[in-house]
Design a protein around this motif. Structure first.
Motif, mmCIF file in Angstrom:
data_model
loop_
_atom_site.group_PDB
_atom_site.id
_atom_site.type_symbol
_atom_site.label_atom_id
_atom_site.label_comp_id
_atom_site.label_asym_id
_atom_site.label_seq_id
_atom_site.Cartn_x
_atom_site.Cartn_y
_atom_site.Cartn_z
ATOM 1 N N ALA A 272 -4.488 1.855 12.367
ATOM 2 C CA ALA A 272 -3.482 0.829 12.093
ATOM 3 C C ALA A 272 -4.041 -0.149 11.061
ATOM 4 O O ALA A 272 -5.122 -0.689 11.241
ATOM 5 C CB ALA A 272 -3.131 0.090 13.377
ATOM 6 N N ALA A 273 -3.270 -0.348 9.998
ATOM 7 C CA ALA A 273 -3.728 -1.235 8.923
ATOM 8 C C ALA A 273 -3.319 -2.667 9.188
ATOM 9 O O ALA A 273 -4.071 -3.596 8.941
ATOM 10 C CB ALA A 273 -3.110 -0.782 7.600
ATOM 11 N N GLU A 274 -2.089 -2.832 9.673
ATOM 12 C CA GLU A 274 -1.554 -4.185 9.781
ATOM 13 C C GLU A 274 -0.486 -4.250 10.861
ATOM 14 O O GLU A 274 0.306 -3.326 11.002
ATOM 15 C CB GLU A 274 -0.915 -4.552 8.431
ATOM 16 N N ASP A 275 -0.477 -5.364 11.585
ATOM 17 C CA ASP A 275 0.584 -5.595 12.566
ATOM 18 C C ASP A 275 1.680 -6.376 11.861
ATOM 19 O O ASP A 275 1.418 -7.429 11.275
ATOM 20 C CB ASP A 275 0.043 -6.425 13.744
ATOM 21 N N THR A 276 2.899 -5.864 11.921
ATOM 22 C CA THR A 276 3.964 -6.484 11.145
ATOM 23 C C THR A 276 5.285 -6.298 11.889
ATOM 24 O O THR A 276 5.297 -6.123 13.108
ATOM 25 C CB THR A 276 3.973 -5.870 9.712
ATOM 26 N N ASP A 277 6.399 -6.348 11.195
ATOM 27 C CA ASP A 277 7.695 -6.053 11.810
ATOM 28 C C ASP A 277 8.607 -5.450 10.755
ATOM 29 O O ASP A 277 8.292 -5.468 9.564
ATOM 30 C CB ASP A 277 8.310 -7.305 12.455
ATOM 31 N N THR A 278 9.734 -4.915 11.232
ATOM 32 C CA THR A 278 10.618 -4.157 10.333
ATOM 33 C C THR A 278 11.106 -5.005 9.160
ATOM 34 O O THR A 278 11.165 -4.519 8.030
ATOM 35 C CB THR A 278 11.829 -3.629 11.132
ATOM 36 N N LEU A 279 11.423 -6.268 9.411
ATOM 37 C CA LEU A 279 11.938 -7.096 8.310
ATOM 38 C C LEU A 279 10.844 -7.372 7.279
ATOM 39 O O LEU A 279 11.067 -7.274 6.066
ATOM 40 C CB LEU A 279 12.504 -8.413 8.847
ATOM 41 N N ALA A 280 9.652 -7.702 7.766
ATOM 42 C CA ALA A 280 8.543 -7.981 6.832
ATOM 43 C C ALA A 280 8.223 -6.746 5.990
ATOM 44 O O ALA A 280 7.921 -6.851 4.791
ATOM 45 C CB ALA A 280 7.315 -8.440 7.618
ATOM 46 N N LEU A 281 8.318 -5.574 6.600
ATOM 47 C CA LEU A 281 8.073 -4.332 5.838
ATOM 48 C C LEU A 281 9.093 -4.200 4.710
ATOM 49 O O LEU A 281 8.741 -3.914 3.564
ATOM 50 C CB LEU A 281 8.215 -3.108 6.752
ATOM 51 N N ALA A 282 10.350 -4.410 5.060
ATOM 52 C CA ALA A 282 11.410 -4.295 4.045
ATOM 53 C C ALA A 282 11.200 -5.349 2.959
ATOM 54 O O ALA A 282 11.371 -5.079 1.766
ATOM 55 C CB ALA A 282 12.770 -4.450 4.707
ATOM 56 N N GLN A 283 10.812 -6.539 3.370
ATOM 57 C CA GLN A 283 10.655 -7.612 2.381
ATOM 58 C C GLN A 283 9.454 -7.408 1.473
ATOM 59 O O GLN A 283 9.407 -7.941 0.370
ATOM 60 C CB GLN A 283 10.618 -8.962 3.092
ATOM 61 N N SER A 284 8.476 -6.604 1.929
ATOM 62 C CA SER A 284 7.319 -6.325 1.064
ATOM 63 C C SER A 284 7.768 -5.561 -0.190
ATOM 64 O O SER A 284 7.039 -5.470 -1.174
ATOM 65 C CB SER A 284 6.261 -5.523 1.826
ATOM 66 N N LEU A 285 8.993 -5.008 -0.151
ATOM 67 C CA LEU A 285 9.505 -4.247 -1.300
ATOM 68 C C LEU A 285 10.167 -5.153 -2.337
ATOM 69 O O LEU A 285 10.498 -4.710 -3.436
ATOM 70 C CB LEU A 285 10.534 -3.208 -0.817
ATOM 71 N N ARG A 286 10.367 -6.427 -1.972
ATOM 72 C CA ARG A 286 11.117 -7.330 -2.842
ATOM 73 C C ARG A 286 10.541 -7.488 -4.252
ATOM 74 O O ARG A 286 11.277 -7.354 -5.240
ATOM 75 C CB ARG A 286 11.238 -8.698 -2.180
ATOM 76 N N PRO A 287 9.226 -7.743 -4.397
ATOM 77 C CA PRO A 287 8.717 -7.972 -5.755
ATOM 78 C C PRO A 287 9.026 -6.796 -6.690
ATOM 79 O O PRO A 287 9.393 -6.995 -7.842
ATOM 80 C CB PRO A 287 7.211 -8.135 -5.554
ATOM 81 N N ARG A 288 8.894 -5.596 -6.211
ATOM 82 C CA ARG A 288 9.066 -4.432 -7.093
ATOM 83 C C ARG A 288 10.508 -3.934 -7.155
ATOM 84 O O ARG A 288 10.974 -3.485 -8.187
ATOM 85 C CB ARG A 288 8.124 -3.321 -6.594
#
Ligand code: NAP
Length: 360
Positions: A272-288
Protein backbone atom coordinates in the motif's frame (compact mmCIF):
# COMPACT_ATOMS: atom_id res chain seq x y z
CA UNK A 1 -3.18 17.42 -23.24
CA UNK A 2 0.53 16.96 -22.49
CA UNK A 3 1.70 13.39 -22.18
CA UNK A 4 4.71 12.48 -20.09
CA UNK A 5 6.73 9.37 -20.88
CA UNK A 6 5.27 6.46 -18.94
CA UNK A 7 7.62 4.28 -16.93
CA UNK A 8 7.07 0.71 -18.14
CA UNK A 9 9.94 -0.98 -16.33
CA UNK A 10 9.91 -3.04 -13.17
CA UNK A 11 13.06 -2.27 -11.21
CA UNK A 12 14.33 -5.66 -10.05
CA UNK A 13 17.83 -4.47 -9.18
CA UNK A 14 18.96 -6.01 -5.90
CA UNK A 15 16.65 -9.05 -6.31
CA UNK A 16 18.76 -12.22 -6.84
CA UNK A 17 16.79 -13.72 -9.73
CA UNK A 18 17.48 -17.29 -10.85
CA UNK A 19 17.04 -17.44 -14.63
CA UNK A 20 17.94 -21.13 -14.90
CA UNK A 21 14.45 -22.45 -14.12
CA UNK A 22 11.04 -21.48 -15.51
CA UNK A 23 8.26 -20.14 -13.32
CA UNK A 24 4.47 -20.45 -13.60
CA UNK A 25 2.12 -17.47 -13.51
CA UNK A 26 -1.60 -18.33 -13.23
CA UNK A 27 -4.07 -15.84 -14.74
CA UNK A 28 -1.06 -14.44 -16.62
CA UNK A 29 -3.12 -12.26 -18.95
CA UNK A 30 -4.71 -10.27 -16.08
CA UNK A 31 -4.01 -6.65 -15.16
CA UNK A 32 -1.60 -7.27 -12.28
CA UNK A 33 -0.15 -10.55 -13.60
CA UNK A 34 0.81 -9.05 -16.96
CA UNK A 35 3.22 -6.69 -15.19
CA UNK A 36 4.69 -9.59 -13.22
CA UNK A 37 5.19 -11.50 -16.49
CA UNK A 38 6.85 -8.44 -18.03
CA UNK A 39 9.19 -7.99 -15.05
CA UNK A 40 10.19 -11.66 -15.21
CA UNK A 41 10.70 -11.81 -19.00
CA UNK A 42 12.68 -8.56 -19.02
CA UNK A 43 14.97 -10.03 -16.33
CA UNK A 44 15.56 -13.16 -18.44
CA UNK A 45 13.27 -15.60 -16.61
CA UNK A 46 11.29 -18.09 -18.71
CA UNK A 47 7.59 -17.85 -17.94
CA UNK A 48 4.92 -20.52 -18.23
CA UNK A 49 1.82 -18.38 -18.59
CA UNK A 50 -1.44 -20.18 -17.69
CA UNK A 51 -4.57 -18.61 -19.19
CA UNK A 52 -8.07 -19.84 -19.92
CA UNK A 53 -7.73 -19.60 -23.67
CA UNK A 54 -4.23 -19.28 -25.16
CA UNK A 55 -5.75 -18.96 -28.66
CA UNK A 56 -7.62 -15.72 -27.84
CA UNK A 57 -5.46 -12.90 -29.27
CA UNK A 58 -7.56 -10.30 -27.43
CA UNK A 59 -6.53 -11.87 -24.14
CA UNK A 60 -2.91 -12.86 -24.81
CA UNK A 61 -1.72 -10.65 -27.68
CA UNK A 62 -0.12 -8.18 -25.27
CA UNK A 63 1.86 -10.99 -23.61
CA UNK A 64 3.19 -12.12 -26.98
CA UNK A 65 4.19 -8.51 -27.72
CA UNK A 66 5.97 -8.18 -24.37
CA UNK A 67 7.88 -11.40 -25.01
CA UNK A 68 9.18 -10.19 -28.38
CA UNK A 69 12.69 -8.96 -27.78
CA UNK A 70 12.69 -9.84 -24.06
CA UNK A 71 15.49 -12.16 -22.91
CA UNK A 72 13.08 -14.51 -21.11
CA UNK A 73 10.97 -17.05 -23.01
CA UNK A 74 7.16 -17.10 -22.84
CA UNK A 75 5.14 -20.27 -23.18
CA UNK A 76 1.33 -20.24 -23.04
CA UNK A 77 -0.71 -23.02 -21.39
CA UNK A 78 -4.46 -23.58 -21.12
CA UNK A 79 -5.82 -24.02 -17.59
CA UNK A 80 -8.92 -23.21 -15.59
CA UNK A 81 -9.24 -22.76 -11.84
CA UNK A 82 -12.25 -25.07 -11.76
CA UNK A 83 -10.68 -27.80 -13.88
CA UNK A 84 -8.87 -30.07 -11.45
CA UNK A 85 -5.30 -30.90 -12.47
CA UNK A 86 -5.36 -28.46 -15.40
CA UNK A 87 -2.23 -26.58 -14.17
CA UNK A 88 -0.04 -29.71 -14.10
CA UNK A 89 1.46 -29.33 -17.60
CA UNK A 90 2.18 -25.63 -17.05
CA UNK A 91 3.85 -26.32 -13.69
CA UNK A 92 6.24 -29.01 -14.90
CA UNK A 93 9.86 -27.99 -14.20
CA UNK A 94 8.88 -24.73 -12.46
CA UNK A 95 10.64 -23.70 -9.26
CA UNK A 96 8.24 -20.88 -8.44
CA UNK A 97 4.47 -20.60 -8.83
CA UNK A 98 2.82 -17.17 -8.84
CA UNK A 99 -0.83 -17.97 -8.14
CA UNK A 100 -2.57 -14.81 -9.31
CA UNK A 101 -5.75 -15.99 -11.06
CA UNK A 102 -8.93 -15.16 -9.15
CA UNK A 103 -12.01 -13.25 -10.26
CA UNK A 104 -11.85 -9.55 -9.31
CA UNK A 105 -15.34 -8.37 -10.15
CA UNK A 106 -17.82 -7.17 -7.62
CA UNK A 107 -20.98 -7.03 -9.69
CA UNK A 108 -21.92 -10.73 -9.80
CA UNK A 109 -25.27 -12.53 -9.83
CA UNK A 110 -24.19 -15.56 -7.79
CA UNK A 111 -21.34 -14.75 -5.34
CA UNK A 112 -20.76 -18.40 -4.44
CA UNK A 113 -20.48 -19.58 -8.04
CA UNK A 114 -18.81 -16.48 -9.50
CA UNK A 115 -16.35 -15.55 -6.71
CA UNK A 116 -15.98 -17.98 -3.84
CA UNK A 117 -15.75 -21.22 -5.81
CA UNK A 118 -13.13 -20.09 -8.36
CA UNK A 119 -11.04 -18.41 -5.63
CA UNK A 120 -11.19 -21.25 -3.11
CA UNK A 121 -11.39 -24.30 -5.39
CA UNK A 122 -8.83 -22.67 -7.67
CA UNK A 123 -6.38 -22.31 -4.77
CA UNK A 124 -6.97 -25.95 -3.78
CA UNK A 125 -6.48 -26.99 -7.40
CA UNK A 126 -3.25 -25.04 -8.01
CA UNK A 127 -1.64 -25.76 -4.62
CA UNK A 128 -2.75 -29.40 -4.83
CA UNK A 129 -0.70 -29.67 -8.02
CA UNK A 130 2.20 -27.86 -6.33
CA UNK A 131 2.21 -30.70 -3.79
CA UNK A 132 2.69 -33.17 -6.67
CA UNK A 133 5.38 -31.30 -8.64
CA UNK A 134 8.76 -31.81 -6.95
CA UNK A 135 10.49 -28.83 -8.66
CA UNK A 136 8.37 -26.19 -6.90
CA UNK A 137 10.14 -24.52 -3.96
CA UNK A 138 8.03 -21.43 -3.46
CA UNK A 139 4.48 -20.22 -4.07
CA UNK A 140 3.71 -16.51 -4.20
CA UNK A 141 -0.02 -16.08 -3.70
CA UNK A 142 -1.78 -12.88 -4.74
CA UNK A 143 -4.11 -12.30 -1.83
CA UNK A 144 -5.42 -8.84 -0.94
CA UNK A 145 -6.00 -6.40 1.87
CA UNK A 146 -9.54 -7.74 1.41
CA UNK A 147 -8.34 -10.81 3.33
CA UNK A 148 -7.33 -8.44 6.16
CA UNK A 149 -10.44 -6.26 6.51
CA UNK A 150 -13.97 -6.37 5.10
CA UNK A 151 -15.44 -2.87 5.36
CA UNK A 152 -13.78 0.46 6.10
CA UNK A 153 -15.67 0.74 9.39
CA UNK A 154 -13.93 -2.45 10.61
CA UNK A 155 -10.54 -0.75 10.40
CA UNK A 156 -11.55 1.88 12.94
CA UNK A 157 -12.11 -0.93 15.43
CA UNK A 158 -8.65 -2.42 14.93
CA UNK A 159 -5.84 -1.64 17.41
CA UNK A 160 -4.57 1.86 16.57
CA UNK A 161 -7.20 2.09 13.79
CA UNK A 162 -4.76 0.57 11.33
CA UNK A 163 -4.52 -2.71 9.40
CA UNK A 164 -1.47 -4.96 9.77
CA UNK A 165 -0.40 -8.38 8.49
CA UNK A 166 -1.44 -10.01 11.78
CA UNK A 167 -5.13 -9.35 11.17
CA UNK A 168 -7.79 -11.24 9.22
CA UNK A 169 -11.07 -10.22 7.67
CA UNK A 170 -13.69 -11.63 10.04
CA UNK A 171 -16.79 -9.80 8.82
CA UNK A 172 -17.27 -10.69 5.13
CA UNK A 173 -19.56 -13.43 3.87
CA UNK A 174 -21.39 -14.40 0.66
CA UNK A 175 -23.97 -11.70 1.53
CA UNK A 176 -21.55 -9.01 2.65
CA UNK A 177 -18.51 -8.11 0.52
CA UNK A 178 -18.35 -11.54 -1.20
CA UNK A 179 -15.18 -10.67 -3.15
CA UNK A 180 -13.40 -9.99 0.15
CA UNK A 181 -14.82 -13.24 1.51
CA UNK A 182 -13.48 -15.16 -1.50
CA UNK A 183 -9.98 -13.74 -0.97
CA UNK A 184 -10.09 -14.50 2.77
CA UNK A 185 -11.12 -18.13 2.27
CA UNK A 186 -8.55 -18.65 -0.50
CA UNK A 187 -5.65 -17.24 1.51
CA UNK A 188 -6.65 -19.18 4.64
CA UNK A 189 -6.77 -22.37 2.58
CA UNK A 190 -3.28 -21.69 1.18
CA UNK A 191 -1.83 -21.26 4.70
CA UNK A 192 -3.59 -24.46 5.71
CA UNK A 193 -2.21 -26.44 2.73
CA UNK A 194 1.40 -25.29 3.15
CA UNK A 195 1.47 -26.78 6.64
CA UNK A 196 1.09 -30.35 5.35
CA UNK A 197 4.64 -30.45 3.93
CA UNK A 198 8.06 -28.77 4.13
CA UNK A 199 9.32 -28.75 0.51
CA UNK A 200 7.67 -25.54 -0.68
CA UNK A 201 7.23 -22.25 1.08
CA UNK A 202 4.27 -19.84 0.84
CA UNK A 203 4.63 -16.07 0.68
CA UNK A 204 1.58 -13.86 0.21
CA UNK A 205 1.22 -10.44 -1.34
CA UNK A 206 -1.77 -8.50 0.01
CA UNK A 207 -2.19 -5.51 -2.29
CA UNK A 208 -4.39 -2.52 -1.60
CA UNK A 209 -6.60 -1.32 -4.46
CA UNK A 210 -4.26 -1.52 -7.44
CA UNK A 211 -4.04 1.49 -9.74
CA UNK A 212 -1.75 2.38 -12.63
CA UNK A 213 -1.53 1.57 -16.33
CA UNK A 214 -2.66 -1.70 -17.92
CA UNK A 215 -0.59 -3.72 -20.36
CA UNK A 216 -3.69 -5.66 -21.43
CA UNK A 217 -5.71 -3.52 -23.86
CA UNK A 218 -9.18 -4.51 -22.55
CA UNK A 219 -8.80 -4.67 -18.77
CA UNK A 220 -11.74 -6.21 -16.92
CA UNK A 221 -10.26 -5.88 -13.42
CA UNK A 222 -12.54 -4.01 -11.02
CA UNK A 223 -9.73 -1.43 -10.61
CA UNK A 224 -10.80 -0.13 -14.02
CA UNK A 225 -14.52 -0.18 -13.25
CA UNK A 226 -13.81 2.13 -10.31
CA UNK A 227 -11.61 4.55 -12.25
CA UNK A 228 -13.90 4.56 -15.32
CA UNK A 229 -16.70 5.74 -13.00
CA UNK A 230 -14.47 8.57 -11.76
CA UNK A 231 -13.72 9.90 -15.22
CA UNK A 232 -16.85 8.96 -17.17
CA UNK A 233 -19.13 11.75 -15.96
CA UNK A 234 -21.46 9.70 -13.71
CA UNK A 235 -19.80 11.29 -10.68
CA UNK A 236 -19.77 14.81 -12.13
CA UNK A 237 -22.17 16.08 -9.42
CA UNK A 238 -20.00 14.55 -6.73
CA UNK A 239 -18.63 11.27 -5.43
CA UNK A 240 -19.15 9.38 -2.18
CA UNK A 241 -15.98 9.64 -0.11
CA UNK A 242 -15.03 5.99 0.51
CA UNK A 243 -11.79 5.27 2.34
CA UNK A 244 -9.30 3.22 0.31
CA UNK A 245 -5.65 2.37 0.39
CA UNK A 246 -3.93 2.09 -3.00
CA UNK A 247 -0.72 0.95 -4.69
CA UNK A 248 0.72 1.19 -8.21
CA UNK A 249 0.52 -1.97 -10.33
CA UNK A 250 4.25 -1.74 -11.13
CA UNK A 251 5.11 -1.68 -7.42
CA UNK A 252 2.72 -4.58 -6.80
CA UNK A 253 4.48 -6.54 -9.56
CA UNK A 254 7.89 -5.81 -8.06
CA UNK A 255 6.63 -7.01 -4.68
CA UNK A 256 5.64 -10.35 -6.24
CA UNK A 257 9.06 -10.79 -7.81
CA UNK A 258 10.85 -9.82 -4.59
CA UNK A 259 8.67 -12.26 -2.64
CA UNK A 260 9.62 -15.01 -5.09
CA UNK A 261 13.40 -14.56 -5.09
CA UNK A 262 14.51 -12.86 -1.85
CA UNK A 263 15.61 -15.81 0.30
CA UNK A 264 14.28 -14.29 3.53
CA UNK A 265 10.82 -13.32 2.25
CA UNK A 266 8.13 -14.91 4.37
CA UNK A 267 4.56 -14.48 5.56
CA UNK A 268 2.08 -11.84 4.42
CA UNK A 269 2.87 -8.41 2.95
CA UNK A 270 0.53 -5.45 2.78
CA UNK A 271 1.34 -3.53 -0.40
CA UNK A 272 0.00 0.00 0.00
CA UNK A 273 1.44 3.33 -1.08
CA UNK A 274 -1.04 5.74 0.40
CA UNK A 275 -4.22 5.85 2.45
CA UNK A 276 -6.73 8.00 0.64
CA UNK A 277 -10.37 8.04 -0.51
CA UNK A 278 -12.30 7.83 -3.76
CA UNK A 279 -12.80 11.59 -4.09
CA UNK A 280 -9.15 12.43 -3.41
CA UNK A 281 -8.11 9.86 -6.02
CA UNK A 282 -10.38 11.44 -8.61
CA UNK A 283 -9.17 14.91 -7.69
CA UNK A 284 -5.53 13.88 -8.13
CA UNK A 285 -6.41 13.86 -11.86
CA UNK A 286 -7.38 17.53 -11.87
CA UNK A 287 -4.02 19.13 -12.75
CA UNK A 288 -3.59 16.99 -15.86
CA UNK A 289 -7.15 16.20 -16.95
CA UNK A 290 -9.32 18.81 -15.19
CA UNK A 291 -10.08 20.68 -18.40
CA UNK A 292 -10.75 17.61 -20.57
CA UNK A 293 -12.61 15.14 -18.32
CA UNK A 294 -15.85 15.51 -16.29
CA UNK A 295 -14.15 14.86 -12.94
CA UNK A 296 -16.15 14.88 -9.70
CA UNK A 297 -15.84 18.18 -7.84
CA UNK A 298 -17.11 17.50 -4.35
CA UNK A 299 -17.97 14.84 -1.79
CA UNK A 300 -21.60 13.75 -1.77
CA UNK A 301 -23.00 13.99 1.76
CA UNK A 302 -23.50 10.56 3.33
CA UNK A 303 -27.23 11.20 3.89
CA UNK A 304 -27.66 11.83 0.16
CA UNK A 305 -25.62 8.76 -0.78
CA UNK A 306 -27.81 6.69 1.57
CA UNK A 307 -30.93 8.03 -0.10
CA UNK A 308 -29.81 7.26 -3.66
CA UNK A 309 -27.70 4.16 -2.91
CA UNK A 310 -29.82 1.57 -4.80
CA UNK A 311 -29.91 3.86 -7.85
CA UNK A 312 -26.11 4.00 -8.02
CA UNK A 313 -25.63 0.28 -7.47
CA UNK A 314 -24.72 0.37 -3.76
CA UNK A 315 -26.53 -1.22 -0.86
CA UNK A 316 -27.42 1.05 2.05
CA UNK A 317 -25.57 -1.30 4.41
CA UNK A 318 -22.42 -0.88 2.29
CA UNK A 319 -22.80 2.90 2.36
CA UNK A 320 -23.20 2.90 6.16
CA UNK A 321 -20.08 0.78 6.63
CA UNK A 322 -17.83 2.46 4.08
CA UNK A 323 -18.74 6.02 3.14
CA UNK A 324 -16.95 8.55 5.32
CA UNK A 325 -14.76 5.92 6.99
CA UNK A 326 -10.99 6.06 6.79
CA UNK A 327 -8.60 3.22 5.94
CA UNK A 328 -5.12 3.21 7.40
CA UNK A 329 -2.65 0.50 6.39
CA UNK A 330 0.79 -0.30 7.75
CA UNK A 331 2.93 -1.26 4.74
CA UNK A 332 6.22 -1.01 6.65
CA UNK A 333 7.05 -4.69 6.17
CA UNK A 334 6.95 -4.36 2.36
CA UNK A 335 9.34 -1.38 2.51
CA UNK A 336 11.74 -3.10 4.90
CA UNK A 337 11.69 -6.69 3.66
CA UNK A 338 10.73 -6.45 -0.03
CA UNK A 339 12.51 -3.10 -0.55
CA UNK A 340 9.50 -1.45 -2.15
CA UNK A 341 9.62 2.34 -2.44
CA UNK A 342 6.22 3.43 -3.63
CA UNK A 343 5.36 5.65 -6.57
CA UNK A 344 3.24 8.71 -5.86
CA UNK A 345 -0.49 8.07 -6.30
CA UNK A 346 -0.87 10.98 -8.69
CA UNK A 347 1.61 9.41 -11.13
CA UNK A 348 -0.26 6.08 -10.94
CA UNK A 349 -3.62 7.70 -11.55
CA UNK A 350 -2.36 9.83 -14.44
CA UNK A 351 -0.69 6.86 -16.14
CA UNK A 352 -3.82 4.74 -15.68
CA UNK A 353 -6.13 7.34 -17.19
CA UNK A 354 -3.67 8.16 -19.99
CA UNK A 355 -3.77 4.48 -20.97
CA UNK A 356 -7.59 4.35 -20.77
CA UNK A 357 -7.95 7.40 -23.00
CA UNK A 358 -5.48 5.99 -25.51
CA UNK A 359 -7.46 2.73 -25.82
CA UNK A 360 -10.86 4.46 -26.18
P1 NAP B 1 -7.96 -9.35 -13.66
O1 NAP B 1 -7.25 -8.55 -14.66
O2 NAP B 1 -9.44 -9.53 -13.84
O3 NAP B 1 -7.25 -10.75 -13.51
C1 NAP B 1 -7.93 -11.89 -13.02
C2 NAP B 1 -7.31 -13.11 -13.69
O4 NAP B 1 -7.93 -14.28 -13.14
C3 NAP B 1 -7.56 -13.14 -15.20
O5 NAP B 1 -6.43 -13.64 -15.83
C4 NAP B 1 -8.73 -14.12 -15.31
O6 NAP B 1 -8.79 -14.76 -16.58
C5 NAP B 1 -8.33 -15.09 -14.23
N1 NAP B 1 -9.47 -15.96 -13.89
C6 NAP B 1 -10.66 -15.63 -13.41
N2 NAP B 1 -11.43 -16.73 -13.28
C7 NAP B 1 -10.69 -17.78 -13.73
C8 NAP B 1 -10.92 -19.17 -13.89
N3 NAP B 1 -12.07 -19.74 -13.54
N4 NAP B 1 -9.91 -19.94 -14.37
C9 NAP B 1 -8.72 -19.40 -14.74
N5 NAP B 1 -8.45 -18.08 -14.63
C10 NAP B 1 -9.44 -17.29 -14.13
O7 NAP B 1 -7.82 -8.71 -12.19
P2 NAP B 1 -6.52 -8.24 -11.39
O8 NAP B 1 -6.89 -6.97 -10.74
O9 NAP B 1 -5.31 -8.31 -12.22
O10 NAP B 1 -6.46 -9.37 -10.26
C11 NAP B 1 -5.39 -10.31 -10.21
C12 NAP B 1 -5.22 -10.80 -8.81
O11 NAP B 1 -4.91 -9.70 -7.95
C13 NAP B 1 -6.49 -11.45 -8.23
O12 NAP B 1 -6.07 -12.52 -7.40
C14 NAP B 1 -7.07 -10.32 -7.37
O13 NAP B 1 -7.89 -10.82 -6.34
C15 NAP B 1 -5.79 -9.70 -6.84
N6 NAP B 1 -5.92 -8.32 -6.35
C16 NAP B 1 -6.28 -7.32 -7.20
C17 NAP B 1 -6.37 -6.03 -6.70
C18 NAP B 1 -6.78 -4.86 -7.58
O14 NAP B 1 -7.09 -3.79 -7.04
N7 NAP B 1 -6.77 -5.02 -8.89
C19 NAP B 1 -6.09 -5.76 -5.34
C20 NAP B 1 -5.70 -6.81 -4.52
C21 NAP B 1 -5.61 -8.10 -5.02
P3 NAP B 1 -9.74 -14.18 -17.75
O15 NAP B 1 -9.03 -12.98 -18.31
O16 NAP B 1 -9.83 -15.31 -18.70
O17 NAP B 1 -11.05 -13.82 -17.12
Amino acid sequence: MGSAIMDTSIDVSGIPMDTSKPVLVTGANGYVASWVVKGLLDAGVSVHAAVRNPGDRNKVGHLLDIAKGAPGRLELFAADLLDSGSYAAAMEGCSIVFHMASPFVRDVSDPMRDLVEPALEGTRNVLGTVCDVPDVRRVVLTSSVAAIYGDAVDVEQRPGGIITEEQWNDTSSTDREPYSYSKTLAEREAWHMVQSQDRWKLVTINPALVIGPALNPHPTSDSFTIVRQMIGGTGRMGLPRIGVTVADVRDVAKAHIAAAYLPGASGRHIIAAEDTDTLALAQSLRPRFGSSLPLPGRALPKALVLAVAPMIGLSRAYVRRNVGHVIRANAGKSRRELHISYRPVQESMEDMVEGLLRSR
